[in-house]
Motif scaffolding. Structure first.
Motif, PDB file in Angstrom:
ATOM      1  N   PHE A   1       8.902  82.513  18.292  1.00 39.72           N
ATOM      2  CA  PHE A   1       9.631  83.016  17.131  1.00 39.72           C
ATOM      3  C   PHE A   1      11.051  83.454  17.470  1.00 39.72           C
ATOM      4  O   PHE A   1      11.643  84.294  16.793  1.00 39.72           O
ATOM      5  CB  PHE A   1       8.862  84.169  16.481  1.00 39.72           C
ATOM      6  CG  PHE A   1       8.670  85.397  17.347  1.00 39.72           C
ATOM      7  CD1 PHE A   1       9.541  86.480  17.271  1.00 39.72           C
ATOM      8  CD2 PHE A   1       7.600  85.489  18.223  1.00 39.72           C
ATOM      9  CE1 PHE A   1       9.359  87.608  18.046  1.00 39.72           C
ATOM     10  CE2 PHE A   1       7.404  86.619  19.015  1.00 39.72           C
ATOM     11  CZ  PHE A   1       8.289  87.683  18.923  1.00 39.72           C
TER      12      PHE A   1
ATOM     13  N   GLY B   1       8.682  81.098  14.353  1.00 40.91           N
ATOM     14  CA  GLY B   1       7.575  81.975  14.002  1.00 40.91           C
ATOM     15  C   GLY B   1       6.703  81.479  12.867  1.00 40.91           C
ATOM     16  O   GLY B   1       5.789  82.194  12.440  1.00 40.91           O
TER      17      GLY B   1
ATOM     18  N   GLY C   1       2.467  86.289  20.451  1.00 36.98           N
ATOM     19  CA  GLY C   1       2.025  85.459  19.340  1.00 36.98           C
ATOM     20  C   GLY C   1       0.678  85.911  18.823  1.00 36.98           C
ATOM     21  O   GLY C   1       0.321  87.095  18.889  1.00 36.98           O
TER      22      GLY C   1
END
Length: 559
Positions: A280, A307, A485
């Motif tokens: 992201f 993202g 993540g």
């Protein structure tokens, strides 16, 4: 696609009530290193696979140096004459990986390392054991094996027997394109279908909270919009490192084309959806929320690292981990002469062994010293650095920043006091740092930060030079990439909800997910984790395909 383009899931009672335009056993969202590895693994196990890619494919993998971290006695290590063991690889990585993954998972990663490299070779990736003669951030085309992390740094070598584990794929220039091309070709040979310029905007979830498909939006093939989109995406990638603001404007235009011209497709995932569309680093909102101190860095990745995959997972109830972990790359070797100087902070205090891997130096710089890094050299090291980056000796992307900084970002002082004044440093602290470093270089004391004797240099004779290599430097931008993540089950790759339960039918791999590379970065570790996590998820989908379990029949995963 930014987070704003990710929509809430389409919820249905059961998958059969929708009119699907296409279906596959496994639907892969993002066709980069992780997605391609998963697709190949799934296809080899008899599954039908459809990969959906917003751009042309490759992601950050194709833009990378194509380095795969591997060890435990690979043929390339043996060819170069470097013994290695799984235990030594594990002992080293335990220091870098921290608690990002469990000890059993890291051990599995190390135990499978040599076999994973062989798997890549069977897909057409070429490696060799030509060993780089000096420590470097990235070797020349003559060398394809090197120390890609901190293995040989004394503090790490004291715990784990060092060995070179950076296996660079064979290829001219940055090898990531060659590595990905081999994976993409292998996937297509095995029957994987790839839809490019196809953007997944939401998941489809049934009444049992199982992910049963996706809603994707694709540009009409051969259309003017598709041609313009392809051209702008190439330009955005080409200029990013040199003109990031221009690249950002091009990415905004790409999104406008997608919003205006793409058409929806409902795609059924019979046994799983894999999110593998990258990190992201281009998502300013997520960076501001989770890692604001890294906003000033130069985003490193592809345009897909926005993202969107992470937000798709969150939309289905997925939980996040390690989102504050961002890697900042402050490489000062090459030239080797820079690594023999000393780094100080804004207080004039030396804080890091300058021979460490660039991501380790970058971590200390940003996390503990307010992003400040000032490199102190003498005339000998300055002149030596100029010689070491001469034509034909290093890559142009390594040479140009060095020359620019030596010419335009270099302050000189005939005394340390004069240098301190010009650099706004406390003179007594700078004098103490240089004197202590000199005593270690002359062998009078051990280096307080554990620097190797061969890498020390006596800076007692001026004139002296100071290069401001701080995080926000305009002449020496600091590349950054995100490491956190979606939290996943370490046995299956399934996305976990806030209570740690697997979400049926939803998987994540690569930089979309927490994995082996989610603590501190080491060159090649992210690519190795992409292959490892992608194949892991595909194997679990194949098991579901074979047994057809109900959602209640999923194996529990406690992490």
């Amino acid at each position: 696609m930014t987070a704003r383009a990710v929509m809430a899931p389409l919820r249905v009672n059961q998958a059969q009530q929708l009119q699907w335009q296409q279906q596959a056993d496994l639907v892969v969202v993002g066709f980069g290193g992780a997605g391609a590895s998963a697709a190949i693994e799934a296809a080899s196990r008899g599954l039908s696979v459809l990969a959906l890619e917003r751009f042309a494919g490759g992601g950050a993998t194709a833009l990378s140096g194509g380095v795969v971290y591997a060890g435990g006695g690979t043929p390339q290590q043996q060819q170069a004459g470097y013994p290695d063991s799984r235990a030594a690889m594990f002992a080293y990585l335990r220091q870098e990986v921290g608690d990002a993954v469990s000890e059993p998972t890291l051990r599995s990663f190390c135990d499978a390392s040599a076999d994973q490299l062989s798997w890549l070779e069977r897909q057409g990736v070429v490696f060799e054991g030509s060993m780089a003669p000096h420590k470097t951030s990235y070797p020349s085309d003559r060398y394809y094996l090197y120390y890609s992390g901190n293995e040989a740094v004394p503090a790490y070598a004291a715990t784990a027997e060092p060995a070179p584990r950076g296996h660079r794929a064979k290829g001219h220039g940055l090898s990531g394109a060659s590595l990905f091309a081999a994976l993409a070709d292998s996937a297509r040979r095995q029957g994987v279908t790839v839809r490019t310029q196809c953007q997944v905007r939401r998941l489809v979830i049934d009444r049992d909270d199982q992910v049963v498909g996706v809603e994707a939006w694709q540009l009409p093939q051969g259309s003017r919009a598709a041609r313009q989109h392809a051209r702008l995406s190439r330009w955005a990638a080409a200029v990013h490192m040199y003109a990031p603001a221009l690249s950002a404007r091009l990415r905004a235009r790409l999104q406008r084309i997608e919003q205006a011209s793409a058409r929806p497709i409902l795609i059924r995932a019979l046994h799983g959806v894999l999110l593998s569309s990258g990190g992201f680093v281009f998502n300013r909102t997520l960076l501001q929320q989770f890692a604001p101190r890294y906003l000033a860095g130069l985003p490193l990745g592809s345009s897909g690292c926005d993202g969107s995959g992470i937000e798709l997972g969150r939309s289905a109830g997925g939980s996040l981990g390690q989102m504050h972990k961002v890697s900042a790359w402050r490489f000062i070797n090459p030239p080797l002469a820079w690594a023999r100087g000393l780094i100080v902070n804004a207080r004039g205090e030396r804080y890091c062994n300058e021979e460490v891997y660039g991501a380790t130096l970058g971590h200390d710089m940003v996390e503990m010293h307010d992003g400040r890094a000032l490199l102190i050299l003498d005339r000998h090291l300055r002149n030596q650095a100029l010689r070491q980056v001469g034509p034909g000796k290093v890559w142009s992307f390594q040479r140009l920043p060095v020359l620019l900084n030596l010419l335009f970002n270099c302050r000189r002082g005939n005394s340390l006091e004069q240098l301190a004044q010009r650099c706004k440093l406390p003179a007594p602290a700078l004098r103490n740092s240089v004197d202590t470093y000199g005593r270690a270089a002359r062998g009078e004391i051990d280096d307080p930060l554990g620097k190797s004797p061969a890498m020390r240099h006596d800076l007692s004779q001026g004139p002296w030079y100071c290069l401001d290599l701080s995080y926000d430097s305009r002449l020496y931008p600091c590349p950054t990439l995100t490491l956190g993540g979606l939290r996943v089950c370490e046995q299956s790759g399934q996305v976990l909800d806030e209570r740690g339960r697997p979400i049926t039918g939803l998987y994540a791999a690569g930089r979309c997910a927490v994995g082996v590379a989610s603590n501190l970065y080491v060159s090649g570790l992210s690519l190795a984790d992409c292959v490892f996590s992608g194949r892991r998820a595909a194997a679990h989908v194949a098991e579901r395909h074979a047994s057809h379990p109900s959602p209640q029949g999923e194996h529990p995963c406690n992490v």
